[in-house]
Design a protein around this motif. Structure first.
Motif, short mmCIF file in Angstrom:
data_model
loop_
_atom_site.label_atom_id
_atom_site.label_comp_id
_atom_site.label_asym_id
_atom_site.label_seq_id
_atom_site.Cartn_x
_atom_site.Cartn_y
_atom_site.Cartn_z
N SER A 22 49.61 49.34 115.90
CA SER A 22 50.04 49.14 114.52
C SER A 22 50.94 50.25 114.00
N ILE A 23 51.87 49.83 113.15
CA ILE A 23 52.77 50.71 112.40
C ILE A 23 52.58 50.33 110.93
N PRO A 24 52.55 51.32 110.02
CA PRO A 24 52.38 50.97 108.60
C PRO A 24 53.42 49.92 108.16
N ARG A 25 52.96 48.92 107.43
CA ARG A 25 53.87 47.88 106.96
C ARG A 25 54.77 48.44 105.87
N PRO A 26 55.97 47.87 105.68
CA PRO A 26 56.81 48.29 104.56
C PRO A 26 56.06 48.06 103.24
N LEU A 27 56.25 48.99 102.29
CA LEU A 27 55.48 48.91 101.04
C LEU A 27 55.75 47.62 100.28
N ASP A 28 57.00 47.14 100.31
CA ASP A 28 57.29 45.91 99.56
C ASP A 28 56.54 44.72 100.15
N LEU A 29 56.36 44.72 101.47
CA LEU A 29 55.59 43.64 102.11
C LEU A 29 54.12 43.72 101.71
N ILE A 30 53.57 44.93 101.71
CA ILE A 30 52.16 45.09 101.32
C ILE A 30 51.95 44.62 99.88
N GLU A 31 52.90 44.98 99.01
CA GLU A 31 52.77 44.57 97.60
C GLU A 31 52.86 43.07 97.44
N ARG A 32 53.80 42.45 98.13
CA ARG A 32 53.96 40.99 98.04
C ARG A 32 52.72 40.27 98.56
N VAL A 33 52.18 40.75 99.69
CA VAL A 33 50.99 40.12 100.26
C VAL A 33 49.81 40.28 99.31
N ALA A 34 49.71 41.45 98.67
CA ALA A 34 48.59 41.72 97.76
C ALA A 34 48.62 40.77 96.56
N ARG A 35 49.83 40.34 96.18
CA ARG A 35 49.96 39.49 95.00
C ARG A 35 49.62 38.02 95.29
N GLY A 36 49.68 37.65 96.56
CA GLY A 36 49.47 36.22 96.81
C GLY A 36 48.89 35.94 98.16
N PRO A 332 45.65 50.26 111.40
CA PRO A 332 44.96 49.08 111.93
C PRO A 332 44.60 48.06 110.86
N PHE A 333 44.45 48.51 109.63
CA PHE A 333 44.22 47.60 108.51
C PHE A 333 45.53 47.47 107.74
N SER A 334 45.89 46.23 107.41
CA SER A 334 47.27 45.94 107.00
C SER A 334 47.67 46.57 105.68
N ASP A 335 46.71 46.94 104.83
CA ASP A 335 47.07 47.49 103.52
C ASP A 335 46.94 49.01 103.47
N ASP A 336 46.79 49.64 104.62
CA ASP A 336 46.60 51.10 104.66
C ASP A 336 47.95 51.80 104.50
N THR A 337 48.09 52.54 103.41
CA THR A 337 49.36 53.24 103.16
C THR A 337 49.19 54.76 103.30
N SER A 338 48.13 55.19 103.96
CA SER A 338 47.87 56.64 104.04
C SER A 338 48.88 57.37 104.93
N THR A 339 49.54 56.65 105.82
CA THR A 339 50.58 57.24 106.66
C THR A 339 51.86 56.47 106.42
N SER A 340 52.99 57.18 106.28
CA SER A 340 54.26 56.49 106.04
C SER A 340 54.86 56.03 107.36
N ARG A 341 55.78 55.07 107.27
CA ARG A 341 56.48 54.63 108.48
C ARG A 341 57.26 55.80 109.09
N ASP A 342 57.89 56.61 108.23
CA ASP A 342 58.67 57.75 108.75
C ASP A 342 57.78 58.69 109.58
N THR A 343 56.60 58.99 109.05
CA THR A 343 55.68 59.88 109.77
C THR A 343 55.26 59.25 111.10
#
Ligand code: ZN
Length: 366
Positions: A22-36, A332-343
């Motif tokens: 797993s790689i952290p998902r883009p934040l806009d994707l996480i936000e969109r998924v969280a909304r619906g 590993p969990f799709s909404d985890d934003t503790s690590t950035s994609r850049d990192t």
């Protein structure tokens, strides 16, 4: 008169290196998924962009093997295959992490047990974009066995469930192998957790037996493309079983009939302790990919730090049986934003560069 040149030319050794998944998902994707709804067809282009961008950036690190970053594994590495099934409820097995938060698996409410999707559907998309080999992670039968409730299901015995579970898992691995996955990695994060839950070792042994029933269905040639990943869990920069001594896990783990093992090591307090056990129980047909990157540590490893970890591991594991990896996926969990994609990508690049440095250094000394 010509001088005789008598210097041996050092031959660099290529040490295989692979990610976990797993790689952290883009934040806009996480936000969109969280909304619906995660399966809203309107989200398809966002998922597609996330996968394309992930693979581009993965390849830019120089990684010889990539993944799709599990961008579509909703909610996580474990329940992607059953998410959305009508015969499940959200109140299943609870995983407790060291910082106090919990995650829950699904509970099976009635039979028969069938996957809703197999992971090769992710591979299809990833291989459209990738120019290098793609590996695919799948969840272990032992993790999914936790879906069957303790109070049992009327008219659907645990034995029937296990039969169905093994069939579905076998189908998933065969589909991934057939589509050309470089490796199929069975995620077995619950191995170490099993010792924490049941220090007698009975639960771990039952997990090993179950997973070996599945692995026994594959030929030795197929098993060379199958691996098993173990780690102490990784979510929101927290673990679930790092306090379990590797001595309680590794001897049993290496009884699994897989050709490859992806073992978290970078984040261990005492790496040499773990390496000593691996050396003792390692079998000739097993390759050990040691974790040289700690995804939950915010510090970005330098290539030199990685090199030193590989050299250290090579003191215990024959070089032809050694590989490197990350200790775990980066989210590993799709909404985890503790690590950035850049990192995440910076750490992967350090793994790739450091592994190459180690191969050059070890080659020069042979
Ligand atoms: Zn892991």
């Amino acid at each position: 008169m010509r001088k005789a040149v008598n210097m041996a030319t050092p031959t660099p050794i290529t040490i295989p290196t692979e990610p976990i998944g797993s790689i952290p998902r883009p934040l806009d994707l996480i936000e969109r998924v969280a909304r619906g709804d995660s399966e809203d067809p309107d989200l398809a282009p966002l998922y597609e962009d996330a996968i394309r961008d992930t693979i581009e950036r993965f390849e830019a690190t120089g990684s010889p093997v990539v993944t799709d970053g599990e961008q579509r594994k909703y909610h996580n590495f474990a329940t992607y295959c059953v998410h959305g099934l009508p015969n499940t409820a959200p109140d299943g097995f609870k995983i407790a992490f060291s910082d106090g938060h919990t995650r829950r698996m699904s509970r099976l409410t009635r039979g028969p047990f069938r996957y809703r999707r197999y992971a090769d559907c992710y591979l299809d998309v990833a291989m459209r974009y990738a120019h290098v080999p793609v590996k695919q992670a799948v969840i272990s039968p032992s993790a999914l066995s936790l879906m069957y409730p303790a109070e049992r299901i009327p008219d659907y015995s645990r034995e029937q469930f296990i039969d169905d579970l093994l069939s579905e898992h076998e189908i998933e691995i065969r589909r991934c192998l057939k589509k050309g996955a470089h490796k199929v990695q069975v995620d077995f994060t619950e191995g170490r957790l099993a010792v924490k839950i049941d220090p007698s070792g009975h639960l771990l042994n039952s997990f090993i037996d179950l997973n070996n029933l599945a692995l026994s269905r594959f030929s030795p040639a197929e098993r060379r493309r199958i691996g098993v990943h173990t780690c102490p869990g990784s979510d929101l920069d927290s673990t679930h079983s790092a306090d379990v001594d590797y001595a309680e896990l590794l001897p049993s783990l290496l009884e699994l009939k897989a050709g490859n093992f992806y073992i978290a090591l970078a984040g261990e307090q005492d790496r040499r302790h773990a390496l000593t056990i691996i050396r003792k129980y390692l079998k000739p047909d097993q390759r050990i990919f040691v974790g040289v990157i700690a995804p939950i540590d915010p510090h970005i490893e330098t290539p030199e730090e990685v090199r030193d970890r590989v050299v250290e591991a090579s003191e215990y594991i024959p070089i032809e049986q050694l590989g490197t990896t990350d200790d775990c996926g980066f989210s590993p969990f799709s909404d985890d934003t503790s690590t950035s994609r850049d990192t995440a990508f910076a750490k992967i690049q350090a793994r790739v560069l450091g592994t190459t440095l180690a191969g050059t250094l070890i080659g020069a000394h042979q």
